[in-house]
Scaffold this motif. Structure first.
Motif, PDB file in Angstrom:
ATOM      1  N   PRO A 113       1.206  -1.462  -0.090  1.00  0.00           N
ATOM      2  CA  PRO A 113      -0.038   0.090  -0.477  1.00  0.00           C
ATOM      3  C   PRO A 113       0.813   1.151   0.238  1.00  0.00           C
ATOM      4  N   GLY A 114       2.130   0.996   0.583  1.00  0.00           N
ATOM      5  CA  GLY A 114       2.918   2.604   0.620  1.00  0.00           C
ATOM      6  C   GLY A 114       4.277   3.037  -0.846  1.00  0.00           C
ATOM      7  N   ASN A 115       3.867   2.068  -1.892  1.00  0.00           N
ATOM      8  CA  ASN A 115       4.354   2.474  -2.687  1.00  0.00           C
ATOM      9  C   ASN A 115       4.488   3.470  -3.515  1.00  0.00           C
ATOM     10  N   GLN A 116       5.687   4.281  -3.436  1.00  0.00           N
ATOM     11  CA  GLN A 116       6.070   5.640  -3.821  1.00  0.00           C
ATOM     12  C   GLN A 116       5.557   5.689  -5.186  1.00  0.00           C
ATOM     13  N   VAL A 117       6.155   4.715  -5.638  1.00  0.00           N
ATOM     14  CA  VAL A 117       6.883   4.650  -7.284  1.00  0.00           C
ATOM     15  C   VAL A 117       5.030   4.498  -7.921  1.00  0.00           C
ATOM     16  N   ALA A 118       4.670   3.339  -7.622  1.00  0.00           N
ATOM     17  CA  ALA A 118       3.902   3.344  -7.915  1.00  0.00           C
ATOM     18  C   ALA A 118       1.996   4.778  -7.846  1.00  0.00           C
ATOM     19  N   ALA A 119       1.926   4.692  -6.626  1.00  0.00           N
ATOM     20  CA  ALA A 119       1.648   5.771  -5.792  1.00  0.00           C
ATOM     21  C   ALA A 119       1.470   7.633  -6.784  1.00  0.00           C
ATOM     22  N   ASP A 120       2.274   7.776  -6.881  1.00  0.00           N
ATOM     23  CA  ASP A 120       3.351   8.712  -7.135  1.00  0.00           C
ATOM     24  C   ASP A 120       2.929   8.456  -9.800  1.00  0.00           C
ATOM     25  N   ALA A 121       3.343   7.505  -9.607  1.00  0.00           N
ATOM     26  CA  ALA A 121       2.543   7.211 -11.371  1.00  0.00           C
ATOM     27  C   ALA A 121       0.668   7.311 -11.413  1.00  0.00           C
ATOM     28  N   LEU A 122       0.156   7.194 -10.488  1.00  0.00           N
ATOM     29  CA  LEU A 122      -1.190   7.248 -10.587  1.00  0.00           C
ATOM     30  C   LEU A 122      -1.057   8.584 -10.920  1.00  0.00           C
ATOM     31  N   ARG A 123      -0.656   9.221  -9.701  1.00  0.00           N
ATOM     32  CA  ARG A 123      -1.305  10.346  -9.372  1.00  0.00           C
ATOM     33  C   ARG A 123      -0.749  11.402 -10.606  1.00  0.00           C
ATOM     34  N   GLU A 124       0.144  11.607 -11.227  1.00  0.00           N
ATOM     35  CA  GLU A 124       0.924  12.027 -11.899  1.00  0.00           C
ATOM     36  C   GLU A 124       0.486  11.269 -13.750  1.00  0.00           C
ATOM     37  N   THR A 125      -0.237  10.290 -14.128  1.00  0.00           N
ATOM     38  CA  THR A 125      -1.153   9.863 -15.127  1.00  0.00           C
ATOM     39  C   THR A 125      -2.613  10.310 -15.353  1.00  0.00           C
ATOM     40  N   PHE A 126      -2.924  10.493 -13.781  1.00  0.00           N
ATOM     41  CA  PHE A 126      -4.261  10.512 -13.771  1.00  0.00           C
ATOM     42  C   PHE A 126      -4.975  11.356 -14.610  1.00  0.00           C
ATOM     43  N   PRO A 127      -4.784  12.962 -14.912  1.00  0.00           N
ATOM     44  CA  PRO A 127      -5.849  13.517 -14.807  1.00  0.00           C
ATOM     45  C   PRO A 127      -5.598  13.303 -17.538  1.00  0.00           C
ATOM     46  N   VAL A 128      -4.156  12.337 -17.585  1.00  0.00           N
ATOM     47  CA  VAL A 128      -4.309  11.836 -18.796  1.00  0.00           C
ATOM     48  C   VAL A 128      -5.428  10.983 -18.915  1.00  0.00           C
ATOM     49  N   GLY A 129      -5.607  10.336 -17.648  1.00  0.00           N
ATOM     50  CA  GLY A 129      -6.611   9.013 -18.066  1.00  0.00           C
ATOM     51  C   GLY A 129      -8.156   9.354 -17.848  1.00  0.00           C
ATOM     52  N   ALA A 130      -8.455  10.438 -17.234  1.00  0.00           N
ATOM     53  CA  ALA A 130      -9.352  11.155 -17.015  1.00  0.00           C
ATOM     54  C   ALA A 130      -9.738  11.846 -18.548  1.00  0.00           C
ATOM     55  N   SER A 131      -8.942  12.528 -19.273  1.00  0.00           N
ATOM     56  CA  SER A 131      -9.287  12.776 -20.659  1.00  0.00           C
ATOM     57  C   SER A 131      -9.492  11.065 -21.508  1.00  0.00           C
ATOM     58  N   ARG A 147     -15.837   1.486 -17.255  1.00  0.00           N
ATOM     59  CA  ARG A 147     -14.955   0.499 -16.269  1.00  0.00           C
ATOM     60  C   ARG A 147     -13.903   1.913 -16.301  1.00  0.00           C
ATOM     61  N   GLN A 148     -13.279   2.117 -17.140  1.00  0.00           N
ATOM     62  CA  GLN A 148     -12.451   3.227 -16.358  1.00  0.00           C
ATOM     63  C   GLN A 148     -12.136   4.405 -15.841  1.00  0.00           C
ATOM     64  N   ILE A 149     -13.893   4.590 -15.514  1.00  0.00           N
ATOM     65  CA  ILE A 149     -14.062   5.823 -14.075  1.00  0.00           C
ATOM     66  C   ILE A 149     -13.458   5.198 -13.309  1.00  0.00           C
ATOM     67  N   ASP A 150     -14.339   3.524 -13.221  1.00  0.00           N
ATOM     68  CA  ASP A 150     -14.021   2.529 -11.442  1.00  0.00           C
ATOM     69  C   ASP A 150     -12.446   2.686 -11.133  1.00  0.00           C
ATOM     70  N   LEU A 151     -11.500   2.230 -12.724  1.00  0.00           N
ATOM     71  CA  LEU A 151     -10.160   2.530 -12.688  1.00  0.00           C
ATOM     72  C   LEU A 151      -9.968   3.832 -11.902  1.00  0.00           C
ATOM     73  N   LEU A 152     -10.303   4.822 -12.218  1.00  0.00           N
ATOM     74  CA  LEU A 152      -9.503   5.944 -11.911  1.00  0.00           C
ATOM     75  C   LEU A 152     -10.343   6.300 -10.053  1.00  0.00           C
ATOM     76  N   ALA A 153     -11.252   6.382  -9.902  1.00  0.00           N
ATOM     77  CA  ALA A 153     -11.974   6.191  -8.519  1.00  0.00           C
ATOM     78  C   ALA A 153     -10.921   5.535  -7.605  1.00  0.00           C
ATOM     79  N   LYS A 154     -10.137   4.072  -7.960  1.00  0.00           N
ATOM     80  CA  LYS A 154      -9.727   3.633  -7.026  1.00  0.00           C
ATOM     81  C   LYS A 154      -8.271   4.386  -6.959  1.00  0.00           C
ATOM     82  N   ALA A 155      -7.955   4.628  -8.284  1.00  0.00           N
ATOM     83  CA  ALA A 155      -7.098   5.279  -7.632  1.00  0.00           C
ATOM     84  C   ALA A 155      -6.532   6.810  -6.814  1.00  0.00           C
ATOM     85  N   ASP A 156      -7.912   7.757  -7.111  1.00  0.00           N
ATOM     86  CA  ASP A 156      -7.979   8.510  -6.233  1.00  0.00           C
ATOM     87  C   ASP A 156      -9.028   9.113  -6.330  1.00  0.00           C
ATOM     88  N   PRO A 157      -9.195   8.741  -4.891  1.00  0.00           N
ATOM     89  CA  PRO A 157     -11.329   8.453  -4.586  1.00  0.00           C
ATOM     90  C   PRO A 157     -12.476  10.080  -4.874  1.00  0.00           C
TER      91      PRO A 157
END
Length: 345
Positions: A113-131, A147-157
């Motif tokens: 759960p505390g993996n910084q690389v995955a958390a940073d990557a999800l945060r950085e790519t969230f705007p592109v995923g939303a697009s 399905r994509q919105i559900d993935l985004l919600a798991k990354a940043d609810p």
């Protein structure tokens, strides 16, 4: 105090600080380079590709996605991160399902759960995923957009962008439902109009056929009445001639006594049912000619066929007018008998 000692101490302190500063700068540079190649550059390439730009390395537009890894649940953190980086480089951020960067990074966070690389990557790519999710909504691929919105919600609810995406997805679904309903209503109206046109044509054809049949029946009835009148007029004329000859031969004394003479003949009405069924026949009648020359007490003696032409014959004879029979010059009632013939062409 000796100033030479002070200057020497300062030079020594500067010499001790310089290697540490160099080491810190080197570590920062290595981290920056790693972030550039692992996160920022793939993200920029994905943005440029989404905006219509051209990355430095040509990418085939119709390139098929590779098959998903086998047994993802058993993969290690390093393997999951490697697959995630590979998916980012190949612009598989949210799709296809089961083989995209977001799912790999989320798997990493499940394992650690505390993996910084995955958390940073999800945060950085969230705007592109939303697009990308918004593009799926605009293309009306609603199931994949969800399905994509559900993935985004798991990354940043808590991200407010999710509310906007969900609202837009709901609006597009309702719009599509309205369009489908309008198309369905239009098709039903077209079908009803076509059915009404067919029914109107059938009704018009039926009315025309009935009118034509009625006109033909009336024409046949008039022709039959004309023939019956001609047939009835011939016996009357012959009877009148015979009566005149008898009166002439008997002289003046017998001229004052004679039988009834038909002076007005009313043609019988040919029954419509008989015309339609193409029936012919005759009716034999007996009746009384009153002293006033009227017809009374009409009775049917015989008919062929029975009860088909009886009424028409009785109605016609009842309207006949006679010169009454006389006895010594005085009008007296008398009996007469006629056969009314009904015949078509």
């Amino acid at each position: 105090m000796d100033t030479r000692y002070i200057r020497y101490a300062r030079r020594r302190a500067r010499g001790a600080v310089r290697p540490a500063a160099i080491a810190i700068v080197a570590v920062v540079a290595v981290l920056a380079a790693a972030s550039w190649f692992l996160i920022i550059k793939p993200h920029q390439d994905l943005v440029e590709s989404d905006a219509g730009g051209h990355p430095s390395t040509p990418v085939t537009a119709a390139r098929a996605a590779p098959p998903p890894p086998v047994n993802v649940a058993a993969m290690s953190l390093n393997q999951l991160l490697a697959e995630a980086r590979k998916a980012v480089n190949e612009q598989r951020l949210l799709a296809p399902a089961g083989n995209n960067a977001f799912e790999f990074y989320l798997k990493v966070l499940e394992k650690q759960p505390g993996n910084q690389v995955a958390a940073d990557a999800l945060r950085e790519t969230f705007p592109v995923g939303a697009s990308l999710a918004e593009q799926a909504i605009n293309q009306r691929d609603f199931s994949d957009a969800q399905r994509q919105i559900d993935l985004l919600a798991k990354a940043d609810p808590a991200n407010y962008t999710l509310t906007i995406l969900r609202s837009k997805l709901d609006a597009q679904r309702k719009l599509q439902d309205r369009e489908q309903q309008l198309a369905s209503d239009k098709e039903k109206q077209s079908q009803l109009a076509a059915q009404k046109a067919v029914a109107d044509k059938a009704e018009a054809d039926r009315a025309a056929a009935e009118a034509q049949q009625k006109a033909l029946a009336e024409q046949q009835q008039r022709a039959a009445q004309t023939r019956v009148a001609q047939q009835q007029a011939e016996p009357s004329a012959r009877q009148s001639q015979a009566a005149g000859a008898t009166a002439a031969s008997e002289g003046t004394a017998s001229a004052a006594t004679h039988g009834p003479v038909l002076v007005r003949n009313v043609n019988p009405r040919y029954p419509v049912g008989a015309v339609r069924s193409n029936q012919e026949g005759w009716v034999e009648l007996t009746f009384t000619v009153t002293a006033e020359g009227n017809v009374d007490d009409v009775k049917v003696l015989d008919a062929e066929p029975r009860h088909v032409f009886d009424r028409a014959a009785v109605e016609a004879v009842t309207r006949w007018k006679y010169q009454p029979a006389t006895q010594d010059g005085t009008p007296v009632p008398s009996q007469d008998k006629r056969r009314i013939v009904f015949k078509l062409n």
